[in-house]
Design a protein around this motif. Structure first.
Motif, short mmCIF file in Angstrom:
data_model
loop_
_atom_site.label_atom_id
_atom_site.label_comp_id
_atom_site.label_asym_id
_atom_site.label_seq_id
_atom_site.Cartn_x
_atom_site.Cartn_y
_atom_site.Cartn_z
N THR A 1 -4.23 10.73 -7.81
CA THR A 1 -2.85 10.79 -8.29
C THR A 1 -2.75 11.54 -9.61
OG1 THR A 1 -3.04 8.60 -9.31
CG2 THR A 1 -2.10 8.72 -7.09
N ASN A 2 -3.78 11.55 -10.39
CA ASN A 2 -3.75 12.27 -11.68
C ASN A 2 -3.83 13.77 -11.52
OD1 ASN A 2 -3.39 10.05 -13.29
ND2 ASN A 2 -5.55 9.78 -13.73
N ASP A 3 -4.35 14.26 -10.40
CA ASP A 3 -4.41 15.72 -10.24
C ASP A 3 -3.22 16.28 -9.49
OD1 ASP A 3 -4.90 15.31 -7.55
OD2 ASP A 3 -6.97 15.97 -7.61
N GLY A 4 -2.19 15.45 -9.28
CA GLY A 4 -0.94 15.93 -8.73
C GLY A 4 -0.88 15.97 -7.22
N LYS A 5 -1.92 15.57 -6.53
CA LYS A 5 -1.92 15.62 -5.07
C LYS A 5 -0.94 14.65 -4.44
CE LYS A 5 -6.56 17.35 -4.27
NZ LYS A 5 -7.86 17.08 -3.64
N SER A 6 -0.58 13.60 -5.14
CA SER A 6 0.27 12.60 -4.52
C SER A 6 1.76 12.86 -4.75
CB SER A 6 -0.08 11.21 -5.06
OG SER A 6 0.27 11.11 -6.41
N LYS A 7 2.09 13.88 -5.52
CA LYS A 7 3.51 14.15 -5.80
C LYS A 7 3.95 15.41 -5.12
CE LYS A 7 3.70 11.62 -10.03
NZ LYS A 7 4.12 11.56 -11.38
N ASP B 1 1.63 2.40 6.67
CA ASP B 1 2.10 3.65 7.27
C ASP B 1 3.62 3.66 7.39
OD1 ASP B 1 -0.47 4.62 7.51
OD2 ASP B 1 -0.66 4.12 9.64
N GLY B 2 4.20 2.55 7.83
CA GLY B 2 5.64 2.46 7.99
C GLY B 2 6.39 2.53 6.67
N TYR B 3 5.84 1.90 5.66
CA TYR B 3 6.48 1.89 4.35
C TYR B 3 6.46 3.27 3.72
CZ TYR B 3 7.94 0.06 -0.16
OH TYR B 3 8.64 -0.20 -1.31
N ARG B 4 5.43 4.04 4.04
CA ARG B 4 5.27 5.38 3.48
C ARG B 4 6.33 6.35 3.98
NH1 ARG B 4 1.29 9.56 5.78
NH2 ARG B 4 1.68 8.20 7.53
N VAL B 5 6.84 6.12 5.19
CA VAL B 5 7.82 7.02 5.80
C VAL B 5 9.04 7.13 4.88
CG1 VAL B 5 9.40 7.34 7.75
CG2 VAL B 5 7.07 6.55 8.14
N GLY B 6 9.42 8.32 4.58
CA GLY B 6 10.57 8.55 3.71
C GLY B 6 10.23 8.63 2.23
N SER B 7 8.96 8.44 1.91
CA SER B 7 8.56 8.53 0.51
C SER B 7 8.67 9.98 0.04
CB SER B 7 7.11 8.06 0.35
OG SER B 7 6.65 8.34 -0.96
N PRO B 8 9.17 10.19 -1.17
CA PRO B 8 9.26 11.56 -1.69
C PRO B 8 7.91 12.08 -2.18
CG PRO B 8 10.06 10.02 -3.33
CD PRO B 8 9.77 9.22 -2.08
#
Length: 90
Positions: A84-90, A33-40
């Motif tokens: 991730t392939n359907d674009g939900k993660s970007k 959770d902490g590492y995710r903070v600030g992820s684009p």
């Protein structure tokens, strides 16, 4: 001993003592959770899948021969790939 007690006893034999396991799992999830903070990237369900992967890896750390956990890792990896392939993660 009731059914729930039997299950907890069985799982402890397969994955280790529950208090120790969940303390380690909590630490891993907190780090994720902490590492995710600030992820684009948007994580949506991906973060939950990553936590499930962490759970399975932790179980395998205690018992590397547990085939069900190995199979589950493959399944969660496939789910992560689909998310991730359907674009939900970007």
């Amino acid at each position: 001993m009731n059914e729930a007690d039997e299950i907890v006893k069985q799982r402890a034999g397969e994955y280790g003592e529950p208090k120790r396991f969940f303390k380690a799992y909590e630490a891993i999830c907190n780090e994720l959770d902490g590492y995710r903070v600030g992820s684009p990237y948007r994580v949506d369900g991906c973060q939950i899948v990553l936590q499930m992967l962490a759970l399975k890896l932790l179980r395998l750390t205690y018992n590397p021969a547990h085939k069900d956990s190995i199979t589950d890792l493959k399944g969660y990896t496939k789910i992560l790939e689909e998310l991730t392939n359907d674009g939900k993660s970007k």
